[in-house]
Write a protein that holds these residues in place. Structure first.
Motif, short mmCIF file in Angstrom:
data_model
loop_
_atom_site.label_atom_id
_atom_site.label_comp_id
_atom_site.label_asym_id
_atom_site.label_seq_id
_atom_site.Cartn_x
_atom_site.Cartn_y
_atom_site.Cartn_z
N GLU A 42 0.84 -1.23 0.00
CA GLU A 42 0.00 0.00 0.00
C GLU A 42 0.87 1.26 0.00
OE1 GLU A 42 -2.41 0.42 3.58
OE2 GLU A 42 -2.57 2.58 3.24
N LEU A 43 1.94 1.23 0.82
CA LEU A 43 2.76 2.44 0.98
C LEU A 43 3.90 2.51 -0.05
CD1 LEU A 43 3.12 2.41 4.89
CD2 LEU A 43 1.53 3.77 3.52
N GLY A 44 4.06 1.45 -0.83
CA GLY A 44 5.16 1.42 -1.80
C GLY A 44 6.52 1.34 -1.13
N CYS A 45 6.58 0.72 0.05
CA CYS A 45 7.84 0.61 0.81
C CYS A 45 8.22 -0.86 0.93
CB CYS A 45 7.66 1.09 2.25
SG CYS A 45 7.02 2.72 2.40
N ASP A 46 9.39 -1.06 1.46
CA ASP A 46 9.83 -2.43 1.73
C ASP A 46 10.79 -2.38 2.90
OD1 ASP A 46 10.03 -5.10 1.43
OD2 ASP A 46 10.93 -5.06 -0.58
N SER A 47 10.93 -3.51 3.57
CA SER A 47 11.93 -3.62 4.64
C SER A 47 13.32 -3.36 4.04
CB SER A 47 11.85 -5.05 5.20
OG SER A 47 13.00 -5.37 5.91
N LEU A 48 14.19 -2.69 4.80
CA LEU A 48 15.56 -2.48 4.30
C LEU A 48 16.24 -3.83 4.08
CD1 LEU A 48 17.69 -0.12 3.85
CD2 LEU A 48 18.66 -0.90 6.02
N THR A 49 15.97 -4.75 4.99
CA THR A 49 16.55 -6.09 4.87
C THR A 49 15.66 -6.93 3.96
OG1 THR A 49 15.35 -6.55 6.89
CG2 THR A 49 17.71 -6.13 7.11
N PRO A 50 16.25 -7.84 3.19
CA PRO A 50 15.44 -8.65 2.26
C PRO A 50 14.76 -9.81 2.99
CG PRO A 50 17.77 -9.18 2.03
CD PRO A 50 17.70 -8.14 3.09
N ILE A 51 13.53 -9.61 3.44
CA ILE A 51 12.88 -10.67 4.23
C ILE A 51 12.29 -11.73 3.30
CG2 ILE A 51 12.43 -9.45 6.39
CD1 ILE A 51 9.65 -8.74 5.36
N SER A 52 12.46 -12.98 3.73
CA SER A 52 11.92 -14.11 2.95
C SER A 52 10.46 -14.31 3.31
CB SER A 52 12.68 -15.39 3.30
OG SER A 52 14.04 -15.21 3.02
N SER A 53 9.78 -15.10 2.47
CA SER A 53 8.37 -15.41 2.79
C SER A 53 8.34 -16.22 4.09
CB SER A 53 7.75 -16.24 1.66
OG SER A 53 8.22 -17.57 1.75
N ALA A 82 2.10 4.58 14.84
CA ALA A 82 1.31 5.77 15.15
C ALA A 82 1.08 6.62 13.90
CB ALA A 82 2.02 6.57 16.26
N PRO A 83 2.12 6.93 13.09
CA PRO A 83 1.86 7.76 11.90
C PRO A 83 0.88 7.10 10.92
CG PRO A 83 4.22 7.67 12.37
CD PRO A 83 3.56 6.65 13.25
N TYR A 84 0.97 5.77 10.74
CA TYR A 84 0.04 5.09 9.83
C TYR A 84 -1.39 5.26 10.36
CZ TYR A 84 -2.08 1.43 6.94
OH TYR A 84 -2.88 0.74 6.06
N SER A 85 -1.55 5.18 11.68
CA SER A 85 -2.90 5.26 12.26
C SER A 85 -3.50 6.66 12.12
CB SER A 85 -2.89 4.86 13.74
OG SER A 85 -2.35 5.89 14.56
N GLY A 111 8.75 6.66 6.61
CA GLY A 111 8.18 7.70 7.49
C GLY A 111 7.01 7.24 8.34
N ASP A 112 6.39 6.11 8.01
CA ASP A 112 5.28 5.62 8.83
C ASP A 112 5.72 4.57 9.84
OD1 ASP A 112 3.03 7.08 7.89
OD2 ASP A 112 3.16 5.97 6.01
N TYR A 113 6.45 3.57 9.38
CA TYR A 113 6.76 2.43 10.26
C TYR A 113 8.15 2.47 10.88
CZ TYR A 113 2.48 -0.09 9.68
OH TYR A 113 1.16 -0.46 9.78
N GLY A 114 9.07 3.24 10.27
CA GLY A 114 10.43 3.27 10.82
C GLY A 114 10.41 3.95 12.18
N THR A 115 11.06 3.36 13.18
CA THR A 115 11.12 4.02 14.49
C THR A 115 12.41 4.81 14.58
OG1 THR A 115 11.92 1.96 15.42
CG2 THR A 115 9.59 2.45 15.73
N ILE A 168 11.68 8.24 3.05
CA ILE A 168 12.16 8.66 4.38
C ILE A 168 11.28 9.75 5.02
CG2 ILE A 168 14.07 9.84 5.58
CD1 ILE A 168 16.00 8.04 4.04
N PRO A 169 10.85 10.80 4.29
CA PRO A 169 10.08 11.86 4.96
C PRO A 169 8.80 11.33 5.64
CG PRO A 169 10.75 12.57 2.79
CD PRO A 169 11.08 11.10 2.87
N CYS A 170 8.48 11.93 6.79
CA CYS A 170 7.23 11.60 7.48
C CYS A 170 6.13 12.45 6.85
CB CYS A 170 7.33 11.95 8.96
SG CYS A 170 8.41 10.86 9.84
#
Ligand code: NAD
Ligand code: USQ
Length: 398
Positions: free
Chosen positions: A43-54, A105-108, A242-246, A380-382
């Motif tokens: 939805e946000l067009g983002c991905d984890s920085l690390t390549p997570i497997s299924s 919190a930002p996503y909410s 900007g939404d999920y990164g702490t 990156i921007p919130c």
């Protein structure tokens, strides 16, 4: 017999390393996750920085490396009550660890859709779990991942106690001392759902005798644990958008990719922190120390240190040379606050916390450097603002 643990939200940032740690420690682990976090990335067009497997590759690799089985079920706990009830009756878990909530919190706060989704998902999920345990007639202990944010961060100089506040009241029989739930003061719709979860726990504990431990966790930093490091297929997710990164993890990524450190407002906001390695330890301690039958909801403050955002930016800047930049705060929060938190319960159970200063930041920087080529700087921007009249500040000031 092995202790059985059902992990709701076991594909997420805290849930995955916890699942592996508990499996390694000899628990029989079953995960439920509806993959909503991975869908939100889309939805946000983002991905984890690390390549997570299924999740399937993750679980298969774990079996190959350790011989240990982890079962997995893909369903939404907020919408599939009967599936949850059936699974509880079949698996008969000693403990359910509940991570399965929308946690940013930002996503909410992005729009009315996101507010409604967060409330529906989090409150129905928690209520379904509690109602299903009552209906199943099991004496399963619930360990819930709550947040330090339920307290608000204005504490009038008080060291925040673990969940309950001692107050003196005047009664007909004279002055009495009571333990009351610490007054909630949420700062976002997400944090508000956690304060409402606490009332659900209070009610089901009082009415049905459910045993519940609520872990009021601070901001988690770091990414790897001993188990997720065993193989790249087991790597944990690392949010930097900007939404999920702490905040601290974001600063470390920003430093690595040459983006100014994005301090909101003055940087005087003080928050509680915990490393992911301590998160998994604390959860095991909570599982192994359930409240007695008949006692009230157990509350632990799951945080090991407090720092201001400005201090963290300075620390990262000193270590990396990154520029610090101040942005108009997209959130409605105090410009500065003091925060002192009691965490004696975990310390008394033997927790030896990983602190910011002892080299762990280098370990995170190693991961960040390795995968920085995957960073999309435009994420990156919130961009989520707490009120409609707030404007997104993309430039900031040095
Ligand atoms: P996350 O989003 O990475 O993981 C949550 C997981 O739950 C995801 O995999 C998601 O797909 C799943 N999920 C969400 N709703 C679901 C539903 N209705 N049914 C089934 N699965 C569902 O979040 P996280 O960082 O691992 O956080 C886990 C918990 O810890 C959250 O409840 C959060 O409030 C709490 N917490 C997190 C932090 C932090 O810094 N990450 C700090 C304090 C507390
Ligand atoms: N902040 C910045 N710059 C950034 C990002 C954040 O200055 O680039 C500031 C925020 O304005 C806030 C503070 O850093 O003052 C913390 O923000 P955060 O995004 O790191 O953490 P928060 O929104 O509080 O939420 C996170 C988790 C949530 C958990 C909470 C624990 O996403 O699931 O409940 O930490 S606590 O903060 O203790 O309530």
């Amino acid at each position: 017999m092995k202790k059985r643990v059902l992990i709701l939200g076991g594909d997420g940032f805290c849930g995955w390393p916890t699942s592996l740690y508990l499996s390694q420690q000899g628990y029989e682990v079953t995960i439920v996750d509806n993959m909503s976090r991975r869908m939100i990335d889309i939805e946000l067009g983002c991905d984890s920085l690390t390549p997570i497997s299924s999740i399937f590759k993750r679980i298969d690799r774990w079996k190959e490396l350790t011989g240990k089985d982890i079962d997995f079920y893909n369903f939404d706990i907020s919408r599939n009550y009967h599936r949850l009830l059936t699974l509880l009756k079949e698996f008969e878990p000693d403990t359910v660890v509940h991570f399965a909530e929308q946690r940013a919190a930002p996503y909410s706060m992005k729009s009315s859709y996101h507010k409604r989704y967060t409330v529906d998902n989090n409150l129905n999920g928690t209520n379904n779990l509690l109602a299903a345990i009552v209906e199943s007639k099991l004496d399963t202990h619930v360990v819930h991942l709550g947040t330090m944010g339920v307290y608000g961060y204005q504490t009038a100089g008080l060291k925040i106690p673990e969940g309950y506040l001692k107050v003196k009241v005047e009664t007909r029989e004279g002055e009495k001392e009571l333990d009351i739930m610490y007054p909630p003061s949420p700062g976002s719709i997400y944090h508000m759902t956690k304060t409402q979860d606490a009332l659900l726990f209070y009610f089901y504990n009082k009415n049905d005798g459910l045993r519940v431990t609520d872990l009021h966790q601070g901001v988690v930093w770091g990414t790897e644990t001993d188990e997720t490091r065993m193989d790249e297929t087991l790597i944990n997710r690392f949010d930097y958008d900007g939404d999920y990164g702490t905040v601290l993890n974001r600063f470390l990524v920003q430093a690595a990719v040459g983006h100014p450190l994005t301090v909101h407002g003055t940087g005087g906001q003080t928050r509680a922190f915990i490393h992911i390695k301590d998160t998994v330890q604390c959860i095991k301690m909570a599982i192994e120390n359930p409240p007695d039958f008949g006692s009230s909801v157990e509350i632990f403050n799951q945080a090991t240190e407090t720092h201001s955002v400005g201090y963290l930016a300075e620390l990262v800047s000193q270590n990396t040379g990154a520029e610090i930049r101040y942005y108009n705060n997209p959130r409605k929060e105090a410009t500065a606050n003091e925060l002192k938190v009691k965490n004696d319960k975990f310390l008394n159970l033997g927790l030896s916390p990983v602190k910011l200063k002892n080299g762990l930041m280098d370990e995170v920087m190693y991961i960040v450097d390795k995968y920085k080529y995957r960073c999309d700087m435009s994420k990156i921007p919130c961009t989520s603002c707490w009120c409609e009249d707030m404007e997104v500040d993309r430039e900031g000031r040095s």
